[in-house]
Scaffold this motif. Structure first.
Motif, PDB file in Angstrom:
ATOM      1  N   LYS A 275       0.826  -1.200   0.000  1.00 31.77           N
ATOM      2  CA  LYS A 275       0.000   0.000   0.000  1.00 31.77           C
ATOM      3  C   LYS A 275       0.863   1.255   0.000  1.00 31.77           C
ATOM      4  CE  LYS A 275      -3.800  -2.164   2.575  1.00 31.77           C
ATOM      5  NZ  LYS A 275      -4.642  -2.091   3.797  1.00 31.77           N
TER       6      LYS A 275
ATOM      7  N   GLY B 174      -7.491   7.508  -4.972  1.00 29.68           N
ATOM      8  CA  GLY B 174      -6.978   6.172  -4.687  1.00 29.68           C
ATOM      9  C   GLY B 174      -7.143   5.152  -5.778  1.00 29.68           C
TER      10      GLY B 174
ATOM     11  N   GLN C 240      -5.047   9.404   3.034  1.00 27.71           N
ATOM     12  CA  GLN C 240      -5.397   8.732   1.783  1.00 27.71           C
ATOM     13  C   GLN C 240      -4.617   7.431   1.697  1.00 27.71           C
ATOM     14  OE1 GLN C 240      -7.428   7.647  -0.513  1.00 27.71           O
ATOM     15  NE2 GLN C 240      -7.751   9.693  -1.354  1.00 27.71           N
TER      16      GLN C 240
ATOM     17  N   TRP D 117      -1.046   7.626 -10.861  1.00 25.77           N
ATOM     18  CA  TRP D 117      -2.165   8.031 -10.018  1.00 25.77           C
ATOM     19  C   TRP D 117      -2.403   9.533 -10.144  1.00 25.77           C
ATOM     20  CZ3 TRP D 117      -3.710   3.862  -6.662  1.00 25.77           C
ATOM     21  CH2 TRP D 117      -2.783   2.815  -6.564  1.00 25.77           C
TER      22      TRP D 117
ATOM     23  N   TYR E 173      -3.597   4.247  -1.146  1.00 29.65           N
ATOM     24  CA  TYR E 173      -3.555   3.761  -2.529  1.00 29.65           C
ATOM     25  C   TYR E 173      -3.209   2.270  -2.469  1.00 29.65           C
ATOM     26  CZ  TYR E 173      -2.798   8.807  -3.104  1.00 29.65           C
ATOM     27  OH  TYR E 173      -2.898  10.170  -3.020  1.00 29.65           O
TER      28      TYR E 173
END
Length: 603
Positions: A420, A471, A433, A466, A435
């Protein structure tokens, strides 16, 4: 009266007894049983009488199912009789079967077929018994020629079954399973809603307290933790099970809290005669803009001009002060970070705050703070000047790479070992946040297109693009021929980024639009398979610098892809890190696992 008349009268009486005894049998089986009984009890013929006549013999002719012959069985030793059948010796009762009766082939085949069809047949013995089968079990033998044909016994069994109650009243499951049946839905609900004595606030009994004390003492002797950290460590191992051979072990009893930070200043004074802190850049130093080739033309360095020593183990990463490059930040495998003065060529301050090797370090946009990411699963935000820890972050995962958001120093991004990428708020230490689309630990994070997009690479051999703070990736870069790219560096023109591919080459991608691979632009000649060796590009964008696994550093021409120079830089391991000075045109720094930081220049 003649003998023939006596025989007919006996046959008629026998026929009446058979009809009386088979009234309780099924209608489909009456005719078969009567014919069989007549055949079995029929008077022997003269020829048969001659064969069976034996004045002193008690032999019995029986049917042999394995052969088509008859043999004579002589009773010897103790007799074995069926306890459910009639007594062997006859007392002259009705239904007594004479001995020496032949059960021929026809009668046996008929009974076998009838038994297979209806489950009831005449037994192949000398008593005229009946064998019945009910649900796969044999009933007790019933005498065919008994007075009631077994009706009384069947009635007694039915009465006993009717009088026997169900195993458990009121539940279908329990009626089937008995006391071992599964709990009902009502019982399960009651069990879930039940309040324990501890929850109700009731004091524990002395026996319960003694048992708990015994278990705690037993766990302490075994070296087990009784705190919540044990569960958290087990979760860490579960998440990182695929990478456990690459990560440092978490031992039982290892502290889940970071060590007490400390710092040591090695300079002459914290402030100069003008009152400026030691972190202030020298007078007259200003950043160089890309494209200013008239005042900043770069060249390949020719020799090592200085060695920075002070780390007791290897050096994993080095970073220059943003814009001016007058300070050098290094991350040591011994768990310490150091800041060096390029002008004075000495260590200015040591930062001690990790119990394991430091994986990555990164200055913020103005250089007043920096982040350190360690294998002890903690990140720490340091004040560069004072050496104080401003904030500590952890999500109980190993941070592999850190990067400040270029437009706001209050946010930074971390690539973790649980596949992650998380964004932290530096002021509140909260994750803002996440991702989560990579399938392996994240190695690099690079911002492009004016920090509106983010490029990440992972051990899953993919590159993802991104949108910032969204996300979901907007582009996947994956190809069967791709290898893992553990290092990515952006070109000073912001048009390309280069990646250290583990197939011993440096690949180039667009840093905007389609992010396409530039197949004609690649740099080869070094050996870096298995190492995340850093890449540096000269401020004017003309040269590419990289370390390799043998401790060498290589220089290539950006335009022609030609290898220009290589030097033997470090021993006992790879040249893992390298940076190009942002202002000095020919000054390069490299570090390796030998614990030495080298400065290369033309002069």
């Amino acid at each position: 009266m003649s003998k023939e008349d006596n025989s007919d009268e006996l046959d008629a009486q026998e026929q009446q007894r058979i009809e009386a005894d088979t009234d309780d049998l099924p209608s489909s089986s009456k005719s078969s049983f009567r014919s069989i009984a007549i055949r079995v009890n029929a008077a022997p013929t003269p020829s048969t009488r001659a064969k069976l006549a034996a004045p002193t013999s008690t032999s019995l002719q029986t049917y042999d199912p394995l052969g088509s012959q008859q043999r004579q069985l002589v009773k010897q030793g103790p007799s074995c009789q069926d306890p459910n059948g009639p007594a062997e010796t006859s007392k002259g009762k009705v239904g007594q079967v004479e001995q020496n009766v032949t059960f021929d082939d026809v009668a046996f085949d008929t009974n076998r077929k009838l038994f297979q069809k209806s489950g009831i047949a005449l037994a192949p013995d000398d008593r005229g018994s009946v064998i019945a089968k009910d649900r796969g079990h044999y009933r007790p033998v019933v005498n065919l020629f008994s007075l009631d044909g077994g009706q009384a016994k069947r009635q007694r069994l039915e009465q006993l079954n009717a009088q026997q109650p169900l195993l458990v009243e009121g539940s279908d499951d329990e009626a089937i399973y008995g006391i071992w049946g599964p709990p009902t839905a009502h019982e399960r609900h009651q069990e879930l809603e039940a309040i324990t004595d501890v929850a109700a606030g009731k004091p524990l009994l002395p026996e319960q307290l003694a048992e708990r004390a015994f278990l705690e003492e037993k766990a302490r002797r075994k070296g087990l933790l009784s705190e919540e950290t044990t569960t958290a460590q087990q979760q860490d191992r579960l998440v990182e099970r695929k990478m456990s051979h690459l990560l440092p072990p978490r031992l039982e009893g290892e502290e889940a809290t970071p060590i007490e930070p400390s710092t040591k200043f090695h300079g002459a004074a914290d402030f100069d005669y003008k009152g400026l802190p030691w972190t202030a850049p020298p007078a007259g130093v200003r950043p160089i803009l890309f494209g200013d080739v008239d005042h900043h033309r770069c060249y390949v360095p020719k020799k090592c001009v200085h060695r920075f020593t002070g780390h007791t183990k290897g050096v994993q990463r080095i970073r220059l002060f943003p814009g001016t490059g007058h300070l050098l930040l290094s991350a040591g495998i011994e768990g310490k970070c150091k800041v060096w003065s390029i002008e004075q060529k000495q260590c200015m301050r040591t930062y001690i705050g990790h119990s394991a090797a430091v994986r990555d370090v990164q200055f913020n946009n103005d250089g007043t703070k920096f982040l350190s990411a360690s294998f002890d699963r903690f990140l720490r935000l340091w004040d560069t000047e004072s050496g104080q820890v401003l904030q500590t972050f952890t999500n109980r995962r190993v941070p592999y790479v850190v990067q400040f958001y270029p437009k706001d120093n209050n946010f930074f991004v971390v690539g973790c070992s649980d596949n992650k990428i998380v964004t932290y708020d530096a002021t509140t230490a909260e994750i803002t946040q996440e991702y989560n689309h990579h399938l392996a630990p994240v190695n690099t994070i690079t911002f492009c297109e004016d920090a509106t997009k983010m490029v990440t690479s992972s051990d899953d051999k993919k590159i993802l693009i991104w949108e910032w703070d969204i996300g979901v990736p907007i582009k996947y870069i994956s190809d069967p021929t791709m290898h893992s790219i553990p290092v990515i560096t952006k070109h000073p023109s912001d048009l390309y980024f280069v990646g250290q591919s583990l197939d011993n080459q440096i690949v180039v991608y667009q840093a905007q639009d389609r992010f396409a691979l530039q197949r004609k632009k690649r740099f080869v000649g070094h050996q870096i398979a298995g190492y995340a060796c850093d890449i540096a590009i000269s401020p004017d964008g003309k040269f590419v610098l990289s370390g390799d696994g043998d401790g060498k550093i290589y220089f290539w021409d950006w335009r022609s892809h030609k290898l220009l120079q290589k030097y033997r830089a470090h021993d006992n391991g790879p040249a893992i890190g390298c940076v190009w000075h942002p202002i000095e045109p020919s000054v390069v720094f490299s570090c390796g696992w030998d614990g030495v930081i080298k400065m290369w220049s033309n002069t």
